[in-house]
Design an enzyme around this catalytic site. Structure first.
Site, mmCIF file in Angstrom:
data_model
loop_
_atom_site.group_PDB
_atom_site.id
_atom_site.type_symbol
_atom_site.label_atom_id
_atom_site.label_comp_id
_atom_site.label_asym_id
_atom_site.label_seq_id
_atom_site.Cartn_x
_atom_site.Cartn_y
_atom_site.Cartn_z
ATOM 1 N N ALA A 172 7.719 5.792 -2.266
ATOM 2 C CA ALA A 172 7.315 4.418 -1.942
ATOM 3 C C ALA A 172 5.983 4.419 -1.180
ATOM 4 O O ALA A 172 5.424 5.468 -0.853
ATOM 5 C CB ALA A 172 8.410 3.746 -1.128
ATOM 6 N N HIS A 173 5.507 3.233 -0.866
ATOM 7 C CA HIS A 173 4.191 3.071 -0.216
ATOM 8 C C HIS A 173 4.123 3.782 1.141
ATOM 9 O O HIS A 173 5.049 3.735 1.923
ATOM 10 C CB HIS A 173 3.804 1.597 -0.060
ATOM 11 C CG HIS A 173 4.839 0.720 0.567
ATOM 12 N ND1 HIS A 173 4.637 -0.618 0.775
ATOM 13 C CD2 HIS A 173 6.081 0.973 1.017
ATOM 14 C CE1 HIS A 173 5.696 -1.141 1.325
ATOM 15 N NE2 HIS A 173 6.596 -0.211 1.483
#
Lengths: 342, 342, 342
Positions: C235-236
């Protein structure tokens, strides 16, 4: 993009308390905010925002003293969405249909559309105004896409899928693949035809490499405002309500219906043919095995109310002590029995 | 497609009991069947079919009274597969090699093949009769594909993969990527070369965004009739037997061998280097950690016989009561000890 | 490729004990080695190698007697990496930019590069020497790729991603998609702009259909030497240290930082916003829910030290007996109580 706190205050009609020249480079929620980023907070989250890594916070007018620079506004939530828009970069791509795009017959393309290199569009497709289709996207026969939608590279959209407006589909997603439906006769699996399609309503976002199967007959449907993370899987004839959040690896089996405002956390999932009510939340790894009433917070596998799950987890941690305790009781009991026999 | 019950009865040589003009729009299994769809049932499933949402049911000739319109036939299973074929839409795509396809040297293309826009085919590839290759597919050096196979858009097939006849590969699948093999020397991971390939036998279906790694040496093999759902992962040198079902997110680690007619339900998986016998079924989320004998039904993680798993789950739910009970026993025991000391 | 044991001994400066004409067709680790393959072993793995399926083993000079043909060398690890290189097939692809590639403005292409058919490269992209870009790859605006890197078909790389040298990206991977970040105002989810990017350092390998989201601001980063299996999700703003191994389906939530030499086994994962120390190992299905100190070996969900997890699993298996035992104690206690009352 860089904006001073002063500039942001002007955009939202607020007043700065603290360094008005402070440079803001991004905007996000409290938990994710890092140096240079602005967030917003209302009660009961003001304390959390004050101790976060955010550079500045948009707060209600009632707040006058704060541990960080603030912008005071009437409604922090509305102010925040205004600033979000300012910081969201426009996709700067050339408009028009690239000469290498292969476009079928009876295709409608709206105004200000970008159909980029090597896009392949089958017959009878319709694409709304301002929509952007990145390279190597495939749009099958009869697909419709609304306005202001972005389809990133290498996305495959099978025939007759209906995609709304302001939808975002990240790269590699597959919309409308055949469902996993077979009828087994004498040990051999015969494919069930999938004559249905997929409907993606307005304001939906679909993550990278997501797969959404078409209905056997009828539709697999994702309703407006729902956001789907990477590598999620929706099987045939699943219905996902409005404003849901499906986090990475969520897998929903066939014909399950999910209400509005439901959250599935990461690596969770559900069996097929059940109904999940509005406003439910499923914790990470939750595995739903039956109907769930509205407003439930479930965890575990098989998924059960979170409080029950917590109790179960707690009681499991007591087993080693319990084993010792029972052994001790047995010893004491044997002692009593010996005396009793005397 | 719409067919009347009368028309369907004619196709299968059966007789209608009920509304012969009833319009049938689709065909599927009992559980998935909705209004307008036909299914089939034999004992012990007749009751379930009668109360299903199906519009009509194909039943044995011995059935004369039923809660829904029926078609009575000698063998419902065989009749059902005939109707399946009728309802399966033919892919209506233009045949021939699209002028934008890039085709290498020594490529064999059979009769009535569709190689669609922007397909890239490396050297020494062979494609059998009637096979359809959708846009943006990549076929690496020496790949062979049989007859009547469909490869959907954005599929990548690495060099030397062998794909059979009547195979369906949904969009975004990757066949023949390097296995995850490294040798760690002084903390650094050195890539192990993957000189092997992948074999996909006849009548296999592979779901969207599935990944199947090539063998280190030798083959990763999926045997005939096996059906693989979306986002499944098969590691290097895995062998999957005939007529298996691998449901979404099933992950099989390297060099594991799976027998025939094995089912892995959703989000299940297996460690590497083990053998799983014929006719095994693994429940959703099952995690296999060792060899499994034929005809097993396993659940849980680590996976164990389903009956054991059920007992384990049941006994866990008894812990809170057990904790209370032991506390009560201790109190009663202490009381006795007090009296005993008197 | 086939090499005799004699030829391999010459390459590594070792001496053969056993059949010098033995034909070696591949090279891998002890566990994966099959007939025809060579592996290496040092203590304490010599026994395991001797009983493995390997055809031959590279061993230290101190070993003189062995159950299989051997090559004796000063340093087996270094010898092994040399043989690895010999057996790793060079990608034999035509060099140059294919005439069908669509290349933007201000694009730098190094020497001996292969940009294959239908690759789309946006403006301001840079590609280092000897790098190979397979068909249907999309490289967004400002992407940089180092030397000796291979990007397989249908990979999507979003704008401003930075990819190092000697990187391998398997087919279908998505690098730089928007993170799953939303701010919910009055029940509606507003997208948080993702202005950051992804950095993939040197010698990283990324598996098929992996997804790596860009940072909200700042970077999502995979540090040098880390190897990522198929269908992994980062994820980010995740940071993965050097020389990690992330096995299939590992999912790491946003802003989590992972140290060096960390292994996540298959179907494991972590919540966001935590820190995981160097040299940690997470067993298959482990679900990390909080910070983890360096050198930990964790298992289970919620993940805990492996020893604790083993104890917990063992104690659970004792519950059925415990239930019986407590019932028996209660009977005996009741008997005593009856006597006591007399």
């Amino acid at each position: 993009m860089v904006k001073s706190l002063e500039e942001i205050a002007a955009i939202v009609g607020g007043t700065v308390v603290g360094d008005a020249d402070l440079e803001i480079t991004g905007i996000t929620n409290i938990e994710d905010a890092g140096p240079g980023e602005i967030t917003f907070a209302v009660q009961p989250h003001l304390e959390k925002a004050a101790t976060s890594n955010a550079a500045a916070v948009i707060v209600p007018e009632t707040v006058t003293v704060f541990a960080k620079p603030i912008i005071r506004v009437n409604n922090p939530r509305i102010a925040f969405t205004k600033v979000l828009e300012v910081f969201t970069p426009q996709e700067m791509v050339p408009r028009g249909v690239h000469p290498t795009a292969v476009v079928g017959s009876d295709v409608f393309v709206g105004r200000n559309v970008a159909v980029m290199a090597y896009v392949v569009i089958a017959d009878n497709v319709s694409i709304g105004d301002n929509t952007i289709i990145y390279p190597h996207v495939y749009l099958g026969e009869g697909v419709t896409i609304g306005a202001d939608t972005i389809v990133y590279p290498n996305v495959s959209v099978y025939r007759h899928s209906e995609i709304g407006s302001k939808v975002i589909i990240q790269a590699g997603a597959v919309i409308g693949s055949d469902g996993f439906g077979f009828v087994t006769v004498a040990g051999k699996h015969h494919k069930v035809p999938h004559a249905g399609a997929v409907v993606i309503e307005d304001n939906v976002e679909i993550g990278a490499n997501v797969t959404i199967d078409r209905g056997t007959t009828g539709y697999t449907r994702v309703m407006r405002g729902t956001k789907i993370d990477n590598l999620v899987h929706l099987a045939h004839n699943v219905i996902v309500g409005e404003n849901c959040l499906l986090v990475a690896y969520t897998g929903i089996s066939g014909s399950t219906t999910i209400g509005n405002n439901v959250t599935f956390a990461g690596q969770s999932g559900s069996v097929g043919h059940i109904t999940i009510g509005d406003n439910c939340t499923f914790a990470g790894r939750a595995g739903v095995t039956g109907n769930v009433p509205a407003n439930s917070f479930y965890a575990g596998f098989p998924a059960r109310p979170h409080r029950e799950w917590l109790k179960g987890e707690a009681s499991q941690r007591k087993i080693p002590n319990l084993l010792k305790k029972v052994q001790e009781l047995e010893t004491r009991l044997a002692e009593l029995e010996k005396n009793d026999r005397c």
